[in-house]
Motif scaffolding. Structure first.
Motif, short mmCIF file in Angstrom:
data_model
loop_
_atom_site.label_atom_id
_atom_site.label_comp_id
_atom_site.label_asym_id
_atom_site.label_seq_id
_atom_site.Cartn_x
_atom_site.Cartn_y
_atom_site.Cartn_z
N ILE A 165 -2.28 -3.78 -3.96
CA ILE A 165 -0.89 -3.66 -4.43
C ILE A 165 -0.10 -2.42 -4.23
O ILE A 165 1.12 -2.28 -3.80
CB ILE A 165 -0.59 -4.16 -6.01
N TYR A 166 -0.76 -1.34 -4.46
CA TYR A 166 -0.26 0.08 -4.27
C TYR A 166 0.14 0.27 -2.89
O TYR A 166 1.12 0.61 -2.57
CB TYR A 166 -1.26 0.97 -4.90
N LYS A 167 -0.64 -0.11 -2.06
CA LYS A 167 -0.54 0.31 -0.68
C LYS A 167 0.66 -0.70 0.01
O LYS A 167 1.61 -0.26 0.72
CB LYS A 167 -1.79 0.02 0.26
N GLN A 168 0.76 -1.86 -0.42
CA GLN A 168 1.62 -2.81 -0.07
C GLN A 168 3.07 -2.63 -0.19
O GLN A 168 3.89 -2.55 0.28
CB GLN A 168 1.23 -4.27 -0.43
N HIS A 169 3.23 -2.32 -1.89
CA HIS A 169 4.54 -2.34 -2.48
C HIS A 169 5.04 -0.80 -2.77
O HIS A 169 6.20 -0.45 -3.11
CB HIS A 169 4.72 -3.07 -3.59
N TYR A 170 4.01 0.43 -3.08
CA TYR A 170 4.50 1.39 -3.97
C TYR A 170 4.13 2.76 -3.10
O TYR A 170 4.60 3.89 -3.77
CB TYR A 170 3.75 1.34 -5.25
#
Length: 616
Positions: free
Chosen positions: A511-516
């Motif tokens: 999630i971090y790599k994809q969105h933040y």
């Protein structure tokens, strides 16, 4: 209120319909009268009610029945003209004209009718004795005016009453057959009474009546006029006046009296001041005033909104225990068309030991509404009468629109006091418990969580650098690694993984790599269930190494057994200072000291917990 008025004149030939119109326009009786006058429009600035008025004539000899039916459909009010000297023209009112206008109309949807007795100069007496039975038979007849086109008698009054029948209609307010106010009118006036009863004693005192009078009509009543009003109510009702104050029944009686005496414009002035339209529903302009919120900006209540809501809270806290019970909340929201505060609201704010709502919790819920759905917040403020009681133009004065986040990032500071944190993690991580711990509810079981119908939101105040801020936690319920971009937007992201689940951290990393990673949104990782045996995470590096690589603060441990509430202040701190989300944020000694302190408290608390269990 309607933007214009369309008046149609009907009646038998030779009763003087065209003469009445030409006399009104020319201010003198015409020497030559055509078969039919052309449609005329009277500008708004020369009419008593300040709205454009269209007057339409009808001639049987010049127009077809189809044209007549079309004109009746377009008309707002119909003036049925009769000759006071000709009985047959009066008979035709009952047998021909009223059935033609309203024959198929439902009750409450009939076109208002004004009876006009022309040529009064040719008759010494009045025709009212003959007309009254007709008026009693047909409830849509608003009034009857006797006039003379030749002598210019009551010409302007005739058209004034026609205008009034449209702009201040009787039909929505009053049932002439039952001789009482209609239910929707009672509902609207009851809300107005409740809003005007500012001390919630179920009475309107002299002071409250004068405030109400000034708000609706511009000036307070003289002391003797106030006493006269109450005397009229006292003489005509058994419960209209109590302890020298006006009761709801007395207030309703007064408005009934206004309507019965032909002064329904008084009641309409009151209703429109409090936001009602001709159908006795609150207008969209009143409930949803225009508020421009540019992209990247947020909305929150300002000091005017807080001051108003504190007065509302104090008004309905009848037992003065600084908390609103369910019964008190129900009373507060009685001015709403529906109950906005359901079971979910109780789980989104901190309640007291009796599960009552404190002033802080009340304010927090309104901060949540203002941030998440400002239109709904303004709607709710409208139901409570904010613009009337505060003498403001609209609810927008209670709302502050923040500057854009990009400007905050550029300047390295923010003036905002409310921040949104998305709590993201796989199902079973403990997100709901994390939200409820923010509100002081600890050690919730699975049964508690499933039976309580929890809100996805939790909002509470936090201290950041000795300043009070409000943090909104929102639980993002996801079961897979897919997260929509709209779900990711927030002021700070809390990525939570379960230390007992080897697959949990992999989800957060994805999630971090994809969105933040490149979003500029600060991220904080939280490791949950640290009171249980930790397992190695099946990922290419440890969570601590991942944080170091991506310049994030180290994961913060969390357990519901001994939650460290400082973690919520850290989330708010990260939202306040997003420009520190890079290397500065990860290297700052603040985060290191706080993380170490939190870890020590957690370890010591868990050790003490195990020691106590062994001693038992």
């Amino acid at each position: 209120m309607k933007r214009d008025v369309r008046i149609l004149l009907l009646g038998e030939p030779k009763v003087g319909k065209t003469s009445l119109i030409m006399t009104l326009v020319g201010e003198e009786f015409p020497e030559q009268v055509p078969l039919r006058a052309e449609e005329i429009t009277i500008p708004a600035d020369v009419t008593p009610e300040k709205v454009p008025t269209h007057i339409v004539d009808y001639s049987e000899t010049e127009q077809t029945d189809e044209v007549l039916r079309d004109e009746i459909v377009k008309a707002n009010v119909v003036c049925v003209v009769y000759d006071v000297t000709q009985e047959e023209t009066i008979d035709k009112i009952r047998t021909k004209w009223i059935p033609l206008v309203n024959g198929g109309a439902e009750k409450g949807k009939k076109v208002p009718i004004i009876l006009v007795g022309n040529k009064s100069d040719l008759r010494s007496g009045s025709s009212m004795e003959t007309i009254l039975p007709i008026m009693n038979q047909f409830s849509e007849i608003e009034t009857c005016v006797e006039c003379s086109a030749k002598n210019l008698k009551n010409i302007s009054e005739l058209f004034y009453y026609a205008q009034k029948a449209v702009l201040h209609p009787t039909a929505p307010l009053y049932d002439p057959e039952d001789k009482q106010l209609k239910p929707l009118c009672v509902r609207a006036l009851s809300r107005i009474f409740s809003i005007s009863d500012q001390d919630n004693d179920r009475l309107l005192s002299d002071s409250e009546l004068n405030t109400f009078q000034k708000s609706c009509f511009g000036n307070p009543l003289a002391p003797q006029a106030l006493e006269d009003v109450k005397t009229v109510v006292w003489k005509n009702t058994s419960d209209g006046v109590l302890d020298n104050g006006l009761t709801l029944n007395g207030f309703l009686f007064l408005n009934t009296l206004f309507i019965q005496r032909g002064r329904h414009e008084t009641t309409w002035t009151i209703l429109r001041r409090f936001g009602y339209d001709d159908t006795l529903e609150l207008t969209d302009d009143y409930l949803y005033p225009q508020l421009r919120v540019p992209l990247g900006c947020s909305t929150e209540l300002n000091h005017l909104g807080h001051q108003f809501l504190q007065k509302v809270f104090d008004k309905y806290d009848e037992d003065r225990d600084c908390a609103l019970s369910p019964a008190e909340l129900k009373n507060l929201f009685s001015v709403f068309p529906y109950m906005p505060w359901g079971n979910e609201a109780y789980s989104s704010v901190k309640t007291n030991d009796n599960n009552y709502i404190s002033l802080q919790a009340f304010a927090c819920q309104w901060m949540l509404w203002a941030y998440v759905d400002v239109q709904r917040c303004m709607e709710y403020l409208g139901y409570l009468g904010y613009p009337i009681l505060t003498e403001q133009d609209s609810q927008t004065t209670a709302i502050t629109v923040s500057r854009e986040k990009a400007v905050d990032l550029e300047k390295g500071q923010t003036q905002r006091s409310v921040f949104l944190c998305k709590v993201i993690g796989p199902r079973g991580t403990g997100k709901t418990s994390f939200l409820q711990a923010f509100l002081g509810r600890l050690n919730l079981t699975r049964a508690d969580v499933s039976s309580a119908a929890p809100s996805p939101y939790a909002v509470n105040s936090v201290q950041v650098n000795n300043q009070e801020k409000h943090l909104i936690l929102f639980e993002v319920d996801v079961e897979t690694e897919f997260l929509k971009a709209s779900d990711a937007g927030c002021d700070v992201a809390c990525l939570m993984y379960d230390t007992t689940d080897p697959q949990s951290f992999s989800y957060c990393a994805s999630i971090y790599k994809q969105h933040y990673m490149d979003s500029g949104v600060p991220c904080v990782l939280v490791s949950s269930k640290v009171d249980q045996a930790e397992v190695a995470q099946q990922y290419g590096m440890t969570p601590a190494e991942f944080c170091y690589k991506h310049r994030l603060p180290p994961p913060m441990p969390f357990t519901t057994l001994h939650p460290d509430t400082r973690i919520y202040s850290k989330l708010a701190w990260a939202a306040m200072y997003p420009h520190l989300n890079g290397s500065e944020m990860s290297s700052t000694s603040f985060w290191l000291r706080m993380a170490l302190g939190t870890a020590m408290v957690t370890v010591l608390g868990f050790a003490l917990y195990r020691a106590l269990n062994r001693s038992k």
